[in-house]
Design an enzyme around this catalytic site. Structure first.
Site, PDB file in Angstrom:
ATOM      1  N   PRO A  17       0.825  -1.203   0.000  1.00 33.62           N
ATOM      2  CA  PRO A  17       0.000   0.000   0.000  1.00 33.62           C
ATOM      3  C   PRO A  17       0.861   1.256   0.000  1.00 33.62           C
ATOM      4  CG  PRO A  17      -0.696  -1.523   1.722  1.00 33.62           C
ATOM      5  CD  PRO A  17       0.611  -2.028   1.200  1.00 33.62           C
ATOM      6  N   MET A  18       0.489   2.213  -0.821  1.00 35.37           N
ATOM      7  CA  MET A  18       1.134   3.530  -0.781  1.00 35.37           C
ATOM      8  C   MET A  18       0.022   4.565  -0.874  1.00 35.37           C
ATOM      9  SD  MET A  18       4.573   3.095  -3.058  1.00 35.37           S
ATOM     10  CE  MET A  18       3.831   2.046  -4.290  1.00 35.37           C
ATOM     11  N   ALA A  19      -0.095   5.346   0.177  1.00 34.86           N
ATOM     12  CA  ALA A  19      -1.171   6.334   0.241  1.00 34.86           C
ATOM     13  C   ALA A  19      -1.098   7.262  -0.960  1.00 34.86           C
ATOM     14  CB  ALA A  19      -1.036   7.131   1.534  1.00 34.86           C
ATOM     15  N   CYS A 124       4.102   3.011   9.721  1.00 38.38           N
ATOM     16  CA  CYS A 124       4.187   4.420   9.314  1.00 38.38           C
ATOM     17  C   CYS A 124       5.224   5.187  10.160  1.00 38.38           C
ATOM     18  CB  CYS A 124       2.814   5.058   9.460  1.00 38.38           C
ATOM     19  SG  CYS A 124       2.827   6.798   9.068  1.00 38.38           S
ATOM     20  N   LYS A 172       1.918  -5.895   9.050  1.00 43.24           N
ATOM     21  CA  LYS A 172       3.118  -5.345   8.412  1.00 43.24           C
ATOM     22  C   LYS A 172       3.799  -4.407   9.412  1.00 43.24           C
ATOM     23  CE  LYS A 172       4.543  -2.644   4.354  1.00 43.24           C
ATOM     24  NZ  LYS A 172       4.396  -1.203   4.162  1.00 43.24           N
ATOM     25  N   ASN A 233       9.980  -6.904   2.424  1.00 45.56           N
ATOM     26  CA  ASN A 233       9.692  -5.615   1.785  1.00 45.56           C
ATOM     27  C   ASN A 233      10.878  -4.669   1.965  1.00 45.56           C
ATOM     28  OD1 ASN A 233       7.825  -2.723   2.721  1.00 45.56           O
ATOM     29  ND2 ASN A 233       8.111  -3.401   0.626  1.00 45.56           N
ATOM     30  N   GLY A 234      11.201  -3.995   0.854  1.00 47.52           N
ATOM     31  CA  GLY A 234      12.264  -2.996   0.887  1.00 47.52           C
ATOM     32  C   GLY A 234      13.241  -3.171  -0.246  1.00 47.52           C
ATOM     33  N   ASP A 235      13.210  -2.190  -1.172  1.00 50.08           N
ATOM     34  CA  ASP A 235      14.219  -2.110  -2.225  1.00 50.08           C
ATOM     35  C   ASP A 235      14.129  -3.200  -3.287  1.00 50.08           C
ATOM     36  OD1 ASP A 235      15.043   0.009  -0.726  1.00 50.08           O
ATOM     37  OD2 ASP A 235      16.891  -0.926  -0.001  1.00 50.08           O
TER      38      ASP A 235
HETATM   39  C1  LIG Z   1       4.282   7.659  -0.810  1.00 48.14           C
HETATM   40  C2  LIG Z   1       4.316   6.430   0.062  1.00 48.14           C
HETATM   41  C3  LIG Z   1       3.165   6.101   0.779  1.00 48.14           C
HETATM   42  C4  LIG Z   1       3.173   4.964   1.589  1.00 48.14           C
HETATM   43  N1  LIG Z   1       2.019   4.599   2.245  1.00 48.14           N
HETATM   44  C5  LIG Z   1       1.976   3.417   2.933  1.00 48.14           C
HETATM   45  C6  LIG Z   1       0.770   2.919   3.516  1.00 48.14           C
HETATM   46  O1  LIG Z   1      -0.271   3.549   3.462  1.00 48.14           O
HETATM   47  N2  LIG Z   1       0.800   1.720   4.132  1.00 48.14           N
HETATM   48  C7  LIG Z   1       1.954   0.976   4.215  1.00 48.14           C
HETATM   49  O2  LIG Z   1       1.934  -0.126   4.774  1.00 48.14           O
HETATM   50  N3  LIG Z   1       3.099   1.427   3.696  1.00 48.14           N
HETATM   51  C8  LIG Z   1       3.129   2.601   3.048  1.00 48.14           C
HETATM   52  N4  LIG Z   1       4.297   3.002   2.460  1.00 48.14           N
HETATM   53  C9  LIG Z   1       5.480   2.139   2.543  1.00 48.14           C
HETATM   54  C10 LIG Z   1       5.535   1.196   1.353  1.00 48.14           C
HETATM   55  O3  LIG Z   1       4.367   0.424   1.245  1.00 48.14           O
HETATM   56  C11 LIG Z   1       6.731   0.250   1.466  1.00 48.14           C
HETATM   57  O4  LIG Z   1       6.599  -0.488   2.652  1.00 48.14           O
HETATM   58  C12 LIG Z   1       8.049   1.009   1.491  1.00 48.14           C
HETATM   59  O5  LIG Z   1       8.090   1.988   0.483  1.00 48.14           O
HETATM   60  C13 LIG Z   1       9.249   0.056   1.310  1.00 48.14           C
HETATM   61  O6  LIG Z   1       9.113  -0.706   0.150  1.00 48.14           O
HETATM   62  P1  LIG Z   1       9.867  -0.311  -1.231  1.00 48.14           P
HETATM   63  O7  LIG Z   1      11.336  -0.233  -0.941  1.00 48.14           O
HETATM   64  O8  LIG Z   1       9.487  -1.431  -2.155  1.00 48.14           O
HETATM   65  O9  LIG Z   1       9.321   1.011  -1.640  1.00 48.14           O
HETATM   66  C14 LIG Z   1       4.340   4.163   1.689  1.00 48.14           C
HETATM   67  C15 LIG Z   1       5.481   4.520   0.971  1.00 48.14           C
HETATM   68  C16 LIG Z   1       5.493   5.646   0.160  1.00 48.14           C
HETATM   69  C17 LIG Z   1       6.742   5.982  -0.596  1.00 48.14           C
END
Ligand SMILES: Cc1cc2nc3c(=O)[nH]c(=O)nc-3n(C[C@H](O)[C@H](O)[C@H](O)COP(=O)(O)O)c2cc1C
Length: 403
Positions: A17-19, A124, A172, A233-235
């Site tokens: 999820p990404m808001a 968060c 998570k 999760n991450g990168d």
């Molecule tokens: C703009 C933005 C909004 C995010 N909103 C949420 C969210 O609502 N819920 C959540 O669990 N993680 C949220 N995250 C975190 C991502 O879901 C993810 O856990 C984090 O970016 C690490 O993964 P990645 O390296 O694949 O980006 C958000 C990240 C970004 C950049």
């Protein structure tokens, strides 16, 4: 095949999820790419399983929903959880800090048939949330964490009686507050004992925010110490990263955040790779433009408001264009379009025969810098809430929107 409770996942991948990013139109596009990718490999979807217990191409989780907003039936929130009819497993992420409100939100999602899987977010890092004890500050308080996850699982058990299967609840979280205050192993144990069905570890601390590298070693440790399915999760920015993470950590699946921004076809690549295909989606700018138009059309349907939909598309547009040779002015203008027709016209003026550029690959999305975690006073003194902290914890759900 990975099982999260009674839900089987045919491809070990989730959209994180990404808001403001992973709304229903974008999720649909990601899922469609995932399905195509799975089909390009040796994947055979067992037919006839349409009861919300089988996700052939992975899980595409809804934007985070705050439990209070759902319980108060805020119209925008209800629009966010509107079921995506084509999604075989509708997965909703909840953010709650109060057990009773969390239980009430779970009950609504299940009774009103809005979700087949629920994920609880404890990751968060935003100061305005952690300062009140919410988000990634919450797992430090073992008692509150246990109360929230238990309330969610019990509400699911009680409400799912009316359905053919129990709606599983996953959690998570991050590694901890900082390197000296890790929480992930403790909360994994608490979550398991409470009946949580799967874990996702964003392998950073609160202090790291999105900066630096995710510490995949911690995912490996979690996998070793928990018998629940563990998602890393991450990168993960390429299908090859997904494989590397799974090989290195032994995790059961990967969770994709920023890697899909402007590149929903990463789900094609990952699903293809997971099902033995070497095919990778490398769109020309013409094909990217087609994706943009489809994304805009789905957004207009979703918001039922063309201007609003195109406003929501702005950030996506610049992500989609990344690495292509498109002048700054055109990029800027694309961000200003307010109708579908205008969008199509502007796109048609680009040099659409460009191949997918090298510069569009690899890391993307916001990273920023580490930040000292903001926490309520004396938060780290104990793993148990004191009276004052308990009395104020509801404030940690005010004005929250992802993170
Ligand atoms: C703009 C933005 C909004 C995010 N909103 C949420 C969210 O609502 N819920 C959540 O669990 N993680 C949220 N995250 C975190 C991502 O879901 C993810 O856990 C984090 O970016 C690490 O993964 P990645 O390296 O694949 O980006 C958000 C990240 C970004 C950049």
């Amino acid at each position: 095949m990975i099982n999260i409770g009674e839900v089987a996942i045919g491809t070990p991948v989730m959209l994180s999820p990404m808001a403001g990013v992973t709304n229903p139109p974008f999720r649909q596009i990601c899922r469609e790419f995932g399905q195509l990718g799975a089909q390009s490999g040796n994947f055979e979807a067992p037919s006839g399983r349409t009861d919300g217990t089988y996700a052939p191409a992975g899980l595409y989780i809804c934007e985070m929903i705050t439990t209070r907003a759902l319980v108060e039936r805020i119209p925008e929130t209800l629009n966010m959880v509107k079921p995506d009819v084509g999604d075989p497993v509708r997965s909703v992420q909840l953010y709650g800090v109060q057990p009773a409100t969390t239980a009430a939100a779970v009950k609504i999602l299940i009774e009103e048939d809005l979700a087949d899987h629920i994920d609880l977010n404890f990751g968060c890092p935003v100061p305005k949330v952690t300062r009140k004890g919410g988000g990634s500050a919450l797992p430090w308080k073992h008692d509150l964490f246990e109360e929230v996850v238990t309330a969610a699982v019990e509400a699911s058990e009680a409400t799912s009686k009316h359905r053919s299967h129990q709606v599983p609840v996953s959690a998570k979280f991050r590694i901890g507050i900082d390197d000296d205050h890790e929480t992930y192993r403790d909360v994994a144990k608490i979550a398991r004992n409470a009946g949580i069905s799967a874990l996702t570890l964003h392998a950073r601390t609160t202090q790291q925010h999105y900066a630096g590298e995710a510490d995949w070693e911690k995912i490996a440790i979690l996998k070793e110490c928990s018998d629940l399915p563990v998602f890393g999760n991450g990168d993960v920015f390429e299908a090859s990263d997904a494989q590397r993470m799974m090989d290195y950590t032994g995790c059961d699946g990967v969770v994709i955040g920023r890697g899909c921004q402007g590149r929903p076809w990463i789900f094609f690549d990952i699903a293809a790779a997971q099902h033995g295909s070497t095919e990778r989606y490398r769109p020309t700018l013409r094909e990217v433009a087609d994706v943009i138009v489809r994304h805009a059309q789905l957004s207009i349907e979703h918001f039922d408001d063309e201007h609003r939909a195109l406003r929501e598309m702005r950030k996506h547009m610049s992500w989609y264009m990344r690495g292509f040779s498109v002048g700054g002015e055109v990029r800027h203008e694309l961000g200003l379009v307010s109708t579908l027709e205008e969008l199509k016209q502007r796109l048609s003026k680009l040099d659409l025969d460009q191949e997918f550029p090298q510069a569009a690959q690899g890391a993307r999305g916001r990273a920023g810098n580490p930040k000292r975690p903001h926490l309520p006073e004396s938060w780290l003194d104990s793993h148990t809430l004191n009276e004052m902290q308990r009395a104020k914890i509801h404030e940690a759900e005010i004005g929250v929107s992802g993170g």
